[in-house]
Structures are given as structure tokens and as C-alpha cells.
Design a protein around this motif. Structure first.
Motif, PDB file in Angstrom:
ATOM      1  N   HIS A 120      36.656  35.810  37.336  1.00  0.00           N
ATOM      2  CA  HIS A 120      36.562  35.628  35.885  1.00  0.00           C
ATOM      3  C   HIS A 120      35.801  34.343  35.587  1.00  0.00           C
ATOM      4  CE1 HIS A 120      37.542  35.956  31.656  1.00  0.00           C
ATOM      5  NE2 HIS A 120      37.961  34.701  31.676  1.00  0.00           N
ATOM      6  N   ASP A 123      33.671  34.835  28.708  1.00  0.00           N
ATOM      7  CA  ASP A 123      33.849  36.167  28.149  1.00  0.00           C
ATOM      8  C   ASP A 123      32.572  36.565  27.403  1.00  0.00           C
ATOM      9  OD1 ASP A 123      33.921  34.768  25.723  1.00  0.00           O
ATOM     10  OD2 ASP A 123      36.098  34.797  25.631  1.00  0.00           O
ATOM     11  N   ASP A 174      32.280  41.557  30.643  1.00  0.00           N
ATOM     12  CA  ASP A 174      33.522  41.007  31.184  1.00  0.00           C
ATOM     13  C   ASP A 174      34.496  42.161  31.390  1.00  0.00           C
ATOM     14  OD1 ASP A 174      35.771  39.601  31.862  1.00  0.00           O
ATOM     15  OD2 ASP A 174      36.089  38.697  29.888  1.00  0.00           O
ATOM     16  N   PHE A 179      33.123  40.386  36.528  1.00  0.00           N
ATOM     17  CA  PHE A 179      32.096  40.323  35.497  1.00  0.00           C
ATOM     18  C   PHE A 179      30.770  40.837  36.051  1.00  0.00           C
ATOM     19  CE2 PHE A 179      32.351  36.099  37.448  1.00  0.00           C
ATOM     20  CZ  PHE A 179      31.032  35.765  37.712  1.00  0.00           C
TER      21      PHE A 179
END
Length: 201
Positions: A120, A123, A174, A179
Motif C-alpha cells: 500500500h 490512494d 489502489d 496498487f
């Protein structure tokens, strides 16, 4: 000795920021393209080599899929920088023991670069702000005021600017636990050299 170490660390950090700002300025200048026919396969394979040992050291699964002898007409230096900067951010934010997958393909008149990473980072909203010339500066200002590093985000903006200068598009997705970057670049003609296509920045 500890104080000296801190000074050296800060010096390295400042040097990296200065280098990144230089790249940012250069990426915002949309002209000066050097368009030629080149082997995407050779360039990408060479870039990937520098990440293989890093992947092995960190226990990361690195998968590269690129067709043999894929030729393209564009600026090889900028295309290489796009791939290298995207890869750098991928390896900086991949999850421990995670996977990085780089797929290169020719789809019609577009060169498609797809990078999928376990982990991650930002976003989709943050990506939208970073690729907007006005929101981007506010984003960096807030990060700076909070004492947070934004070198990775700056690298992303430089990468985005290079993609735009090549007439391409970059998308970010995302997926929660991973991602994805999708980059599409058109085939250029030699007459596109220094064509002055607009880029952000």
C-alpha cells in the motif's frame, strides 16, 4: 560522531531533494525529445537487472514479462526513466515478501507498461492531487509543514510529467492490498522531436 552522522544523513537527503527538483524542472520542459527506433526489450531488461539482486536480498518476488525484440519509436532515454522511476517507487513500497510484476506489451499503436505491486502507498485521490498542477503544490507544502518526506511523491510527479511529454497517459489503481500503475505511450515519429507537447508542472 553521532552528530556528524546526522549531519551527513541530512546532507544526503538535501542532495537527493536537489537532484529530484532538477529532474522535476527538466520533466516539466516538454520539448527536447530525441525520438528514434529502439529496442524496448533491451532497455527494460537492462533496467530490470538492477532490481533483481535487490529483490533477492529482500525476499521479493519480481516478475518481468516483455516480448522478445519489441521495437518502438519514441525517446528511449525518457521511456527508460519512466520505467526506472516507477520501479523505484514499486520497490520502496512493496510489502515484505511481496510481489512486483512488470508487464510490457504492444497493443495496437500503444506501448503499455503495467506495474502491479503487493503493498500500500498512496490512494487514488492522492494520485489525482499529485497529477494536478495546482493541488500538487498544496500537497507538497502540507507534507513539508508536517515534516514528512515527499521524495517518492516527487519522483511520481516527474514520472507523470515524462509520460505526458511523450504524449502518453498514466493511471493509478489502489486495490487495497496492492496498487497498479498503467502507462500507455504512443508511437512517435521523428518529426515529433522537440514538439512541445504540454505536461504538468
Amino acid at each position: 560522531r553521532q552528530r556528524l552522522r546526522k549531519v551527513l544523513q541530512q546532507s544526503d537527503k538535501l542532495s537527493n531533494i536537489i537532484h529530484m527538483l532538477h529532474d522535476f524542472r527538466e520533466s516539466s520542459e516538454s520539448g527536447n525529445l530525441s525520438v528514434k527506433i529502439f529496442s524496448v526489450t533491451e532497455y527494460v531488461t537492462e533496467i530490470a537487472k538492477s532490481y533483481v539482486s535487490l529483490a533477492e536480498e529482500r525476499g521479493i518476488s519480481f516478475e518481468l514479462r516483455v516480448p522478445g525484440e519489441l521495437l518502438w519509436t519514441s525517446d528511449p532515454k525518457r521511456v527508460s526513466e519512466v520505467v526506472d522511476m516507477a520501479m523505484a517507487n514499486a520497490f520502496l513500497h512493496v510489502a515484505r515478501k511481496g510481489r512486483v510484476g512488470l508487464d510490457i506489451a504492444s497493443e495496437g499503436e500503444r506501448l503499455v507498461i503495467r506495474l502491479e505491486v503487493d503493498g500500500h502507498w498512496i490512494d487514488e485521490e492522492a494520485f489525482g492531487r499529485l497529477t494536478d498542477r495546482y493541488d500538487m503544490m498544496e500537497y507538497f507544502q502540507r507534507r513539508s509543514e508536517g515534516g514528512d518526506s515527499f521524495q517518492d511523491e516527487m519522483r511520481l510527479v516527474v514520472c507523470f510529467n515524462y509520460v505526458t511529454s511523450l504524449g502518453g497517459v498514466m493511471r493509478f489503481r489502489d486495490r487495497g492490498d496492492r496498487f497498479v500503475f498503467e502507462i500507455e505511450l504512443p508511437s512517435l515519429s521523428v518529426t515529433d522531436t522537440g514538439s512541445g507537447m504540454e505536461s504538468y508542472g
